[in-house]
Design a protein around this motif. Sequence first.
Motif, PDB file in Angstrom:
ATOM      1  N   VAL A 222       0.845  -1.200   0.000  1.00  0.00           N
ATOM      2  CA  VAL A 222       0.000   0.000   0.000  1.00  0.00           C
ATOM      3  C   VAL A 222       0.874   1.240   0.000  1.00  0.00           C
ATOM      4  O   VAL A 222       1.839   1.334   0.772  1.00  0.00           O
ATOM      5  N   GLU A 223       0.558   2.176  -0.875  1.00  0.00           N
ATOM      6  CA  GLU A 223       1.103   3.528  -0.781  1.00  0.00           C
ATOM      7  C   GLU A 223      -0.010   4.410  -0.247  1.00  0.00           C
ATOM      8  O   GLU A 223      -1.137   4.382  -0.761  1.00  0.00           O
ATOM      9  N   GLN A 224       0.292   5.196   0.787  1.00  0.00           N
ATOM     10  CA  GLN A 224      -0.735   5.996   1.436  1.00  0.00           C
ATOM     11  C   GLN A 224      -0.277   7.433   1.605  1.00  0.00           C
ATOM     12  O   GLN A 224       0.917   7.728   1.668  1.00  0.00           O
ATOM     13  N   ASP A 225      -1.273   8.340   1.682  1.00  0.00           N
ATOM     14  CA  ASP A 225      -0.956   9.754   1.844  1.00  0.00           C
ATOM     15  C   ASP A 225      -0.700  10.070   3.311  1.00  0.00           C
ATOM     16  O   ASP A 225      -0.697   9.170   4.179  1.00  0.00           O
ATOM     17  N   GLU A 226      -0.478  11.350   3.602  1.00  0.00           N
ATOM     18  CA  GLU A 226      -0.112  11.751   4.963  1.00  0.00           C
ATOM     19  C   GLU A 226      -1.233  11.501   5.970  1.00  0.00           C
ATOM     20  O   GLU A 226      -0.998  11.441   7.178  1.00  0.00           O
ATOM     21  N   ARG A 227      -2.462  11.310   5.489  1.00  0.00           N
ATOM     22  CA  ARG A 227      -3.586  11.011   6.376  1.00  0.00           C
ATOM     23  C   ARG A 227      -3.823   9.512   6.542  1.00  0.00           C
ATOM     24  O   ARG A 227      -4.743   9.103   7.243  1.00  0.00           O
ATOM     25  N   GLY A 228      -3.000   8.709   5.870  1.00  0.00           N
ATOM     26  CA  GLY A 228      -3.145   7.271   5.977  1.00  0.00           C
ATOM     27  C   GLY A 228      -4.115   6.672   4.985  1.00  0.00           C
ATOM     28  O   GLY A 228      -4.409   5.471   5.049  1.00  0.00           O
ATOM     29  N   ASN A 229      -4.606   7.484   4.038  1.00  0.00           N
ATOM     30  CA  ASN A 229      -5.511   6.981   3.023  1.00  0.00           C
ATOM     31  C   ASN A 229      -4.716   6.334   1.892  1.00  0.00           C
ATOM     32  O   ASN A 229      -3.739   6.911   1.405  1.00  0.00           O
ATOM     33  N   ALA A 230      -5.121   5.168   1.474  1.00  0.00           N
ATOM     34  CA  ALA A 230      -4.416   4.460   0.412  1.00  0.00           C
ATOM     35  C   ALA A 230      -4.560   5.202  -0.910  1.00  0.00           C
ATOM     36  O   ALA A 230      -5.661   5.602  -1.295  1.00  0.00           O
ATOM     37  N   VAL A 231      -3.443   5.396  -1.608  1.00  0.00           N
ATOM     38  CA  VAL A 231      -3.460   5.995  -2.939  1.00  0.00           C
ATOM     39  C   VAL A 231      -3.046   4.979  -4.003  1.00  0.00           C
ATOM     40  O   VAL A 231      -3.196   5.229  -5.198  1.00  0.00           O
ATOM     41  N   TYR A 232      -2.526   3.820  -3.581  1.00  0.00           N
ATOM     42  CA  TYR A 232      -2.198   2.718  -4.486  1.00  0.00           C
ATOM     43  C   TYR A 232      -2.203   1.443  -3.657  1.00  0.00           C
ATOM     44  O   TYR A 232      -1.645   1.408  -2.553  1.00  0.00           O
ATOM     45  N   VAL A 233      -2.837   0.403  -4.180  1.00  0.00           N
ATOM     46  CA  VAL A 233      -2.888  -0.880  -3.476  1.00  0.00           C
ATOM     47  C   VAL A 233      -2.666  -2.004  -4.483  1.00  0.00           C
ATOM     48  O   VAL A 233      -3.261  -2.010  -5.561  1.00  0.00           O
ATOM     49  N   GLU A 234      -1.793  -2.943  -4.117  1.00  0.00           N
ATOM     50  CA  GLU A 234      -1.623  -4.144  -4.911  1.00  0.00           C
ATOM     51  C   GLU A 234      -1.639  -5.344  -3.969  1.00  0.00           C
ATOM     52  O   GLU A 234      -1.002  -5.311  -2.909  1.00  0.00           O
ATOM     53  N   HIS A 235      -2.370  -6.373  -4.365  1.00  0.00           N
ATOM     54  CA  HIS A 235      -2.571  -7.535  -3.506  1.00  0.00           C
ATOM     55  C   HIS A 235      -1.734  -8.715  -3.980  1.00  0.00           C
ATOM     56  O   HIS A 235      -1.647  -8.978  -5.184  1.00  0.00           O
ATOM     57  N   HIS A 236      -1.143  -9.430  -3.027  1.00  0.00           N
ATOM     58  CA  HIS A 236      -0.305 -10.588  -3.329  1.00  0.00           C
ATOM     59  C   HIS A 236      -1.070 -11.876  -3.080  1.00  0.00           C
ATOM     60  O   HIS A 236      -1.702 -12.052  -2.038  1.00  0.00           O
ATOM     61  N   ARG A 237      -1.019 -12.788  -4.048  1.00  0.00           N
ATOM     62  CA  ARG A 237      -1.522 -14.146  -3.905  1.00  0.00           C
ATOM     63  C   ARG A 237      -0.422 -15.083  -4.393  1.00  0.00           C
ATOM     64  O   ARG A 237       0.274 -14.783  -5.374  1.00  0.00           O
ATOM     65  N   THR A 238      -0.236 -16.203  -3.713  1.00  0.00           N
ATOM     66  CA  THR A 238       0.738 -17.185  -4.179  1.00  0.00           C
ATOM     67  C   THR A 238       0.184 -17.897  -5.417  1.00  0.00           C
ATOM     68  O   THR A 238      -0.999 -17.757  -5.750  1.00  0.00           O
ATOM     69  N   ILE A 239       1.024 -18.671  -6.072  1.00  0.00           N
ATOM     70  CA  ILE A 239       0.552 -19.460  -7.217  1.00  0.00           C
ATOM     71  C   ILE A 239      -0.597 -20.369  -6.792  1.00  0.00           C
ATOM     72  O   ILE A 239      -1.626 -20.485  -7.477  1.00  0.00           O
TER      73      ILE A 239
END
Length: 291
Positions: A222-239
């Motif tokens: 997660v990349e988040q702004d100074e208020r803690g709000n997510a500005v980019y999210v990527e989710h990991h799953r195994t094979i």
Amino acid sequence: MSQSEDTSGPDDAFEALDSWVPDEGSGGDEGEATRREASEAESSRASRGWWDRNADEYQSEHGAFLGDDRFVWGPEGLDEAEAGLLGPAESLKGLDVLEIGAGAAQCSRWLAAQGARPVALDLSHRQLQHALRIGGGVPLVQADAGTLPFKDASFDLACSAYGAVPFVAEPVEVFREVRRVLRPGGRWVFSVTHPVRWAFPDEPGPEGLSVAASYFDRTPYVEQDERGNAVYVEHHRTIGDRVRDVVAGGFRLVDLVEPQWPSWNTQEWGGWSPLRGNLIPGTAIFVCVRD
């Protein structure tokens, strides 16, 4: 109205888009990087905002590689014209095809050139404006992949080249939606960052070749702004997770393709590079069938 009661079809759901205009305010806007949980709603909001802000830069940086009407499955440059993962090119004529996470609809234009009837869907309004800029007459829809605005059994094929799937918290819900809009026997083919890449730093050089994290840690990036709000999210799953998700979504997995890095491709794309691509896989492509 429930999704199963939706009577709209692929010809009814095209959202009105503004004509293309340059956006001088667009550009990369990265926040503080962390690993934490992110809900489906937060992930969706972050993805829409990030791609709206960064679409101009993305198309400027990668547009030449992607082309205007080329179907590329990932940074390695595997081309659908050669891979035939959707089926032989000559078999696509007359088929209804849904592209999910279409960006500027490059893949859909290639499909249209083969005689298919593609619909390009994306969450980002700005990405679809780039599709309008390039042109080609492909129908465009702005919608969330988890709530597809089409009636049951509307399409023969569905595809996604790095679109939607890595950015959603509940991929099974997306797969179930894709299954709902596919006709029996239809293929669902999607590519994502190869799960093994999550154990390595996202660097194209030698520093990206040493394991730095647990492959089994599913905590989202997660990349988040100074208020803690997510500005980019990527989710990991195994094979294994991805295979189980495909089955839980109602599909049969018929192939799993891990493209090798070709000798002709000398460019770097983020953490993808010839150096890393010759040693570890960077992309995983899942070929699934709705029985």
